[in-house]
Design a protein around this motif. Structure first.
Motif, short mmCIF file in Angstrom:
data_model
loop_
_atom_site.label_atom_id
_atom_site.label_comp_id
_atom_site.label_asym_id
_atom_site.label_seq_id
_atom_site.Cartn_x
_atom_site.Cartn_y
_atom_site.Cartn_z
N LYS A 38 39.52 37.78 33.30
CA LYS A 38 40.01 38.88 33.46
C LYS A 38 40.43 39.18 34.74
N ASN A 39 41.22 40.52 34.93
CA ASN A 39 41.88 40.30 36.28
C ASN A 39 41.06 41.31 37.27
N ASP A 40 39.55 41.24 37.16
CA ASP A 40 38.92 41.93 37.98
C ASP A 40 37.89 41.30 38.89
N GLY A 41 37.73 39.98 38.82
CA GLY A 41 36.84 39.25 39.74
C GLY A 41 35.61 38.84 39.11
N LEU A 42 35.41 39.75 37.87
CA LEU A 42 34.08 39.10 37.14
C LEU A 42 34.34 37.98 36.51
N SER A 43 33.29 37.20 36.23
CA SER A 43 33.44 36.01 35.54
C SER A 43 32.11 35.49 35.21
N ASN A 46 30.52 35.14 38.70
CA ASN A 46 30.29 36.30 39.47
C ASN A 46 29.97 37.61 38.52
N ILE A 50 34.35 42.96 43.88
CA ILE A 50 35.07 44.20 44.73
C ILE A 50 36.54 44.15 44.31
#
Lengths: 256, 637
Positions: A38-43, A46, A50
């Motif tokens: 997704k485009n929110d840095g979580l993976s 991660n 932030i």
């Protein structure tokens, strides 16, 4: 005694120390951008990230550890569990990989090891092992600016409201996580609107498990109701046939 | 033309292709096979699969009509309906094995209970109902052998309760499959979300099941060239009309009562999807079957049942994946997903054909036309060879079809493990041997050596003045005492360049050579021929070397390189991986150094003291919105 994290978006300088500490403590590998992220840095690697919004607002994203988590309520094998201490934890040994938790999360948090042949769900577990040892989560410990702090949920809520009261011009008058989907264990106060973190946009919202409750409660009624209707129907029809003189008991022998 | 054999060949071809993909799924994982992602964890597979369960509903509907309501004329459909249901559910379970991340844990549902979960309930119902279907169907294969007569008699004795249990379980899970989606009120598109999804699923399953049976009957008669029991198909179609009508009313009524009619007509993609779905599921089949004259027409029956089935499938796929928030933005099913699903269906169809040819499922057991004893030997048209007895030749051709398409499938799949894509990390090696650090700044494995003790010596001797916290701002401002003295090329005439002027990209490496600047009138104002030899192709390799104009470029080993060789790390990499990495180690040993490892040393809010007029402070921050900051690499050494 439910624990929580309070993040003050106005204090965060976006240094990513929390992310680094999280990766160290949870033994997460280096991450690279993938098509499925997704485009929110979580993976999968991660568990916290932030997001920089509108210039210099840094918003930390992580599992919200809802008080009534949708993921926990839907997991068919109970691999996800809300602990007394507040953390929503994941048991990879139980998981069968249906990904229902990913579908229902109102914040879109859980991630999947799409590139693994033995994939698991990956998300923040509030450093549950550290909490059990009496320590605080790695991210709050690492924060150099005390922008994200750890403590009892009630105390943090009080603190949040106190900060807003003392500085009403600075903050949006709302504590994110206080009431959404029944409340979460990760709270935010901010000078910008944080609704982008969630699929829900209403400040007060019903806990998601309650959405399925009526249907689940209807299950025994539907089950036995349908059984009753069918039995009744078959009895009436059989009796009617008998009355009209037809031999109805033939079908067992002829039609098998 | 032998329709049976041709159909089977096609089914075997699809099965072979799917087998290769199934292998891919287990060797390389879900990410390599599907386009599913964190935004859309459920997609085509789940939706398509849900539709199989819906189309298998004929099993319990016919059970109810025949055993409970004693409608004798449905007798010839009973066994075929049960077989369809059994194979539909088996296909569902088999496809779960590919869809689940950890399919070997599927039995966990039996021992780890979570009764709050709709999926738990569905799982149990499917398990029990499949067992019920086995018990319902078992008398058929057993009827030829006298050995199991007692088992058969026993099953027939309890036929009524078994069928009743089947109906009860079906009611439950056909609707509970809709309950799965009740918990996603904000995620499912409002037009598709409804509080009565379970009821809608139940009704559409009944309609789908009936249409499927009608379609099957038509297809079997076409394949085996038998005269059609038009009457029965007619009855099925005309019964389903009322259910389709009811479904339409429930759906539209719900949309209207929830006040979502506006969404239906707003012209968005989702509204079109919904309208198409409604047309296919209800309106078109309803209109076709509602008139008795049309309903009896065989062509109308073909078209109407097909459209209705496609509609039910589309409905399940929509709710299972496409109508999810942003799903269309993030997800289109990969060809492998589609082929694998269809492949499981073809396998089920092959099993279906095998069973109806082997056992007495239909009122008349069909024979494979080529397998009859009086069939003349079949000679291959191309080679003229005899392929063996009809049975052997069929086996040969089917095997061949499977093997060929399996091979094609193996060739088509990439067979590659998904590897890291995107920005490569700069490898910064820790001091090895004495104290020399190798910095792979250009990512071309030509390491720049950094003798640390020597630098310390230079600093002590005054060649580089010691860096204090205050003068750290020179790092951004490129003052005379900053790192740039050692670490950067001496850009002519611009000793006060800001870092970002060369490290123009925040996250990916860039070409240091700015061609546009060199060519533009406001920049170096050079003509093409000033650098490129006239008559030669104008590329970076053939252009003049940078050192020809900039003799002060003293970067190691660059004399032989053209402009293209000057790749420099991204801003983030330059600052964090090169500067911070060393200082993280240093800060543990030497206390008087600025603690670069502490982010707030550089990243401060407000104007820093000593910022000279005209200097920009905001250089390190990207100037666009909603940026996800790149995460640090774990375990900086």
């Amino acid at each position: 005694m439910s624990k929580a994290i309070l993040t003050d978006v106005t204090k965060c300088i976006g240094c990513l120390k929390c992310v680094e500490a999280c990766k160290d403590v949870n033994h997460l590998e280096a991450d690279v951008p993938r098509v499925w992220d997704k485009n929110d840095g979580l993976s999968a690697e991660n568990w916290t990230s932030i997001i920089q919004k509108h210039g210099k607002h840094y918003v930390r994203k992580l599992c919200r550890h809802c008080l009534e988590p949708a993921c926990v309520s839907v997991c068919p094998v109970g691999a996800l569990r809300k602990t007394e201490i507040g953390a929503v934890i994941y048991d990879s040994a139980k998981c069968m990989g249906c990904r229902y938790c990913m579908m229902v999360c109102p914040f879109g948090i859980p991630r999947y090891d799409w590139d693994q042949t033995v994939p698991h769900v990956e998300k923040c577990i509030l450093c549950y092992d550290r909490l059990k040892e009496g320590k605080q989560p790695a991210c709050t410990e690492a924060c150099p600016e005390n922008a994200t702090i750890f403590g009892d949920r009630d105390a943090l809520l009080k603190e949040a409201h106190k900060r807003i009261r003392e500085n009403p011009a600075k903050y949006v008058n709302r504590v994110w996580g206080e009431n959404e989907v029944g409340g979460t264990s990760v709270l935010y106060i901010s000078d910008i609107n944080l609704d982008f973190l969630s699929y829900q946009t209403r400040p007060v919202d019903m806990p998601l498990p309650k959405e399925t409750l009526p249907a689940m409660e209807a299950v025994p009624y539907a089950f036995f109701g349908m059984g009753g209707v069918m039995l009744g129907l078959s009895w009436i029809i059989k009796r009617r046939m008998k009355l009209s003189g037809e031999k109805s008991n033939k079908e067992d022998s002829t039609h098998e | 033309m032998n329709r049976v054999h041709n159909t089977k060949i096609v089914l075997w071809l699809i099965t072979g292709l799917a087998a290769a993909i199934a292998l891919n799924r287990f060797v390389f994982g879900l990410g390599a096979t599907t386009n599913l992602n964190d935004e859309v964890p459920w997609g085509f597979w789940i939706g398509f699969k849900l539709s199989w369960v819906a189309l298998s509903a004929g099993g319990f509907v016919i059970g109810a009509i025949f055993y409970m309501m004693k409608r004798e004329k449905f007798h010839s459909l009973v066994r075929i309906a049960i077989l369809t249901a059994f194979l539909g559910y088996s296909a569902f379970i088999v496809s779960l094995i590919f869809d689940l991340g950890l399919p070997w844990n599927i039995w966990h549902m039996i021992i780890y209970w979570n009764p709050n979960s709709p999926l738990f309930e569905v799982g149990w119902c499917v398990m029990l109902y499949t067992t019920v279907l086995v018990l319902e169907f078992l008398p058929v294969p057993l009827e030829n052998t006298s050995r199991y007569a007692t088992v058969r008699a026993f099953l027939q004795k309890f036929r009524f309760p078994i069928v009743l249990l089947g109906i009860m379980l079906s009611t439950l899970h056909q609707s509970s499959l809709g309950t799965l989606f009740l918990i996603m009120p904000r995620r499912l598109f409002p037009l598709f979300y409804s509080h009565i999804i379970p009821i809608e699923f139940f009704i559409s399953a009944i309609a789908g099941g009936l249409l499927m049976l009608a379609f099957e009957t038509l297809a079997l008669h076409w394949m085996y060239r038998r005269t059609l029991e038009t009457d029965l198909v007619h009855v099925l179609c005309s019964v389903s009309v009322w259910i389709l009508g009811l479904y339409f009313l429930v759906k539209i009524g719900d949309v209207a009562l929830e006040g979502k009619l506006g969404l239906l007509l707003d012209g968005s993609w989702m509204s079109y999807l919904y309208i198409v779905e409604m047309l296919l599921t209800t309106v078109i089949p309803f209109v076709m079957f509602v008139m008795p004259k049309w309903c009896a027409n065989r062509r109308v029956q073909w078209i109407g049942t097909s459209i209705g089935i496609v509609g039910v499938v589309l409905n399940r796929i929509d709710i299972g994946g496409f109508a999810m928030r942003d799903a269309t933005l993030w997800y289109t099913p990969s060809w492998m997903e589609v082929v694998l699903s269809v492949g499981i269906l073809s396998t089920a169809a092959l099993v279906f054909l095998f069973i109806i040819e082997t056992f007495h499922v239909w009122d008349i057991q069909p024979r494979d036309p080529e397998a009859l004893s009086h069939t003349p030997p079949f000679f291959d048209r191309v080679s003229g060879t005899w392929l063996g007895s009809p049975k052997t030749s069929a086996l040969t051709r089917h095997t061949l079809a499977f093997v060929i398409s399996f091979a094609v499938g193996m060739a088509l799949i990439s067979g590659k493990r998904l590897h890291a894509e995107g920005i490569e990390n700069v490898t910064v090696r820790p001091a090895s041997g004495i104290d020399t650090l190798c910095i792979n700044g250009n990512r071309d494995s030509q390491f720049v050596e950094f003798p640390h003790q020597a630098h310390i010596g230079w600093m002590r001797s005054g060649r580089i003045s010691s860096v204090t916290i205050d003068s750290l701002h020179y790092v951004l401002g490129a003052g005379a005492d900053s790192c740039i003295v050692c670490h950067h090329l001496d850009v002519p005439g611009e000793k006060l360049s800001n870092c970002w002027e060369c490290h123009t990209s925040m996250y990916s490496e860039v070409d240091f050579f700015r061609h546009d600047w060199h060519a533009s009138a406001s920049g170096a104002n050079l003509k093409c021929d000033d650098c490129h030899t006239p008559g030669e192709t104008r590329t970076g390799r053939t252009a003049r070397k940078c050192t020809a104009c900039h003799p002060s470029y003293t970067f190691a080993d660059t004399a032989g390189y053209g402009p293209n060789a000057y790749y420099i790390p991204s801003y983030v990499d330059a600052m964090h991986k090169l500067c911070v990495s060393c200082h993280t180690i240093e800060s543990r040993v030497i206390k008087d150094k600025p603690n670069l490892a502490l982010c707030s040393t550089c990243h401060r809010t407000g104007t820093p003291p000593g910022l000279r007029a005209g200097m920009k402070w905001d250089v390190s921050l990207p100037r666009f919105d909603n940026v996800v900051l790149p995460t640090p690499v774990r375990g900086i050494r």
